[in-house]
Write a protein that holds these residues in place. Structure first.
Motif, PDB file in Angstrom:
ATOM      1  N   TYR A   6      -4.847  -3.228  -3.272  1.00 48.77           N
ATOM      2  CA  TYR A   6      -5.353  -4.594  -3.222  1.00 48.77           C
ATOM      3  C   TYR A   6      -4.408  -5.479  -2.425  1.00 48.77           C
ATOM      4  O   TYR A   6      -3.199  -5.268  -2.410  1.00 48.77           O
ATOM      5  CB  TYR A   6      -5.493  -5.169  -4.635  1.00 48.77           C
ATOM      6  CG  TYR A   6      -6.341  -4.343  -5.560  1.00 48.77           C
ATOM      7  CD1 TYR A   6      -7.679  -4.102  -5.283  1.00 48.77           C
ATOM      8  CD2 TYR A   6      -5.790  -3.784  -6.719  1.00 48.77           C
ATOM      9  CE1 TYR A   6      -8.463  -3.348  -6.145  1.00 48.77           C
ATOM     10  CE2 TYR A   6      -6.565  -3.039  -7.580  1.00 48.77           C
ATOM     11  CZ  TYR A   6      -7.896  -2.817  -7.284  1.00 48.77           C
ATOM     12  OH  TYR A   6      -8.669  -2.070  -8.126  1.00 48.77           O
ATOM     13  N   TYR A   7      -4.972  -6.520  -1.795  1.00 46.99           N
ATOM     14  CA  TYR A   7      -4.110  -7.461  -1.084  1.00 46.99           C
ATOM     15  C   TYR A   7      -3.470  -8.415  -2.086  1.00 46.99           C
ATOM     16  O   TYR A   7      -3.956  -8.602  -3.191  1.00 46.99           O
ATOM     17  CB  TYR A   7      -4.895  -8.227  -0.017  1.00 46.99           C
ATOM     18  CG  TYR A   7      -5.964  -9.145  -0.548  1.00 46.99           C
ATOM     19  CD1 TYR A   7      -5.656 -10.429  -0.989  1.00 46.99           C
ATOM     20  CD2 TYR A   7      -7.286  -8.720  -0.597  1.00 46.99           C
ATOM     21  CE1 TYR A   7      -6.651 -11.276  -1.471  1.00 46.99           C
ATOM     22  CE2 TYR A   7      -8.284  -9.559  -1.071  1.00 46.99           C
ATOM     23  CZ  TYR A   7      -7.950 -10.838  -1.505  1.00 46.99           C
ATOM     24  OH  TYR A   7      -8.933 -11.667  -1.976  1.00 46.99           O
ATOM     25  N   SER A   8      -2.353  -9.013  -1.699  1.00 44.89           N
ATOM     26  CA  SER A   8      -1.628  -9.915  -2.596  1.00 44.89           C
ATOM     27  C   SER A   8      -1.878 -11.365  -2.204  1.00 44.89           C
ATOM     28  O   SER A   8      -2.429 -11.659  -1.146  1.00 44.89           O
ATOM     29  CB  SER A   8      -0.129  -9.616  -2.544  1.00 44.89           C
ATOM     30  OG  SER A   8       0.388  -9.884  -1.246  1.00 44.89           O
ATOM     31  N   ALA A  34      -1.017  -8.660  -6.629  1.00 47.86           N
ATOM     32  CA  ALA A  34      -1.722  -7.473  -6.141  1.00 47.86           C
ATOM     33  C   ALA A  34      -1.997  -6.495  -7.283  1.00 47.86           C
ATOM     34  O   ALA A  34      -3.086  -5.924  -7.390  1.00 47.86           O
ATOM     35  CB  ALA A  34      -0.913  -6.783  -5.044  1.00 47.86           C
TER      36      ALA A  34
END
Length: 275
Positions: A6-8, A34
């Protein structure tokens, strides 16, 4: 080491808060967001972060404590049932720090971490509105249960209660992002502090998410929050009240359409008479 896919997120509050010093704590906060994307909280240990950043556990512990003191993290310890043995630690990232009004820039000249120690960390709670739904036993019981909760307890409770709503959101729109979760969480807390029973909040949120799916909203979280703010402001706090509003809207719509049709027919009749 398996890294999150996942992106942060690094919000402006965290990015420009001078109390956090060097960027290290900010980077840790970003990593926690994230890891929180799936469940709404991060359960990684200090050892995980120490290995990730090639640092010692003590440094990670200081960064987490600093983020917590500044209001950007909340920590919850889960114990094994009936014991004091720690089962799990949960870190909840907070998009806007507790104690700071939303949508306001970070305060200037904040000084060191200890500068605000004499100011309790906590967002001012709204007064209970006892003039609305006073005959509802559920609301009275709910208000009583919330009366002694601290700001931290409220935030943790809202984090727990938003989880099934986030899952319902994902069933309609796919993987929820941390930004979308935070939008729904912030709105949930407004409803919670207004004293609306938790069962009604969940039902209303899910009803609005259904509407967002029905109308294929391009930004479903923003669309839902916009509707929810209007409902909260106008004290439309149950699914039954929403359905009543929808029926009234449809009835008025039918009246308008009927009026337009009558005016068109009258105009047509006038043209024929002149001819």
């Amino acid at each position: 080491m398996e890294l999150p896919s996942y992106y942060s997120i690094l919000t402006a509050d965290v990015r420009y808060d001078r109390r956090l010093g060097k960027p290290n704590a900010r980077e840790l906060y970003s990593e926690i967001t994230a890891l929180s994307n799936k469940d709404g909280y991060c359960h990684a240990s200090n050892g995980y972060f120490a290995k990730l950043y090639d640092l010692d556990n003590g440094t990670i512990s200081r960064w987490i404590s600093l983020l917590e003191e500044c209001g950007y993290l909340q920590r919850e310890i889960i114990y094994h049932e009936g014991t004091k043995q720690v089962k799990e630690r949960r870190l909840y990232p907070i998009s806007t720090p507790i104690g700071r009004k939303r949508n306001t820039p970070p305060q200037k000249n904040q000084g060191g971490v200890g500068a605000s120690n004499n100011t309790p960390i906590g967002r001012k709670r709204k007064e209970n509105n006892t003039s609305i739904n006073t005959t509802s036993k559920n609301k009275i019981d709910d208000d009583s249960a919330r009366a002694d909760l601290s700001d931290l307890d409220i935030q943790l409770e809202c984090h727990r209660q938003i989880q099934p709503i986030a899952q319902y959101f994902e069933r309609n729109f796919g993987q929820i992002t941390q930004t979308e979760r935070m939008k729904l969480l912030d709105e949930y807390r407004d409803w919670y502090e207004e004293g609306v029973p938790k069962e009604d909040i969940t039902a209303v949120f899910n009803k609005v998410i259904e509407k967002a799916a029905l109308y294929r909203a391009k930004a479903p979280a923003e669309y839902s929050v916009g509707i929810l703010k209007g409902y909260l402001r106008n004290k439309i706090w149950t699914v039954e009240a929403i359905e009543g509003e929808d029926k009234q809207f449809e009835a008025k719509k039918q009246q308008r359409q009927s009026g337009w049709s009558n005016r068109r027919n009258n105009a047509s009749n006038e043209v024929e008479w002149y001819e």
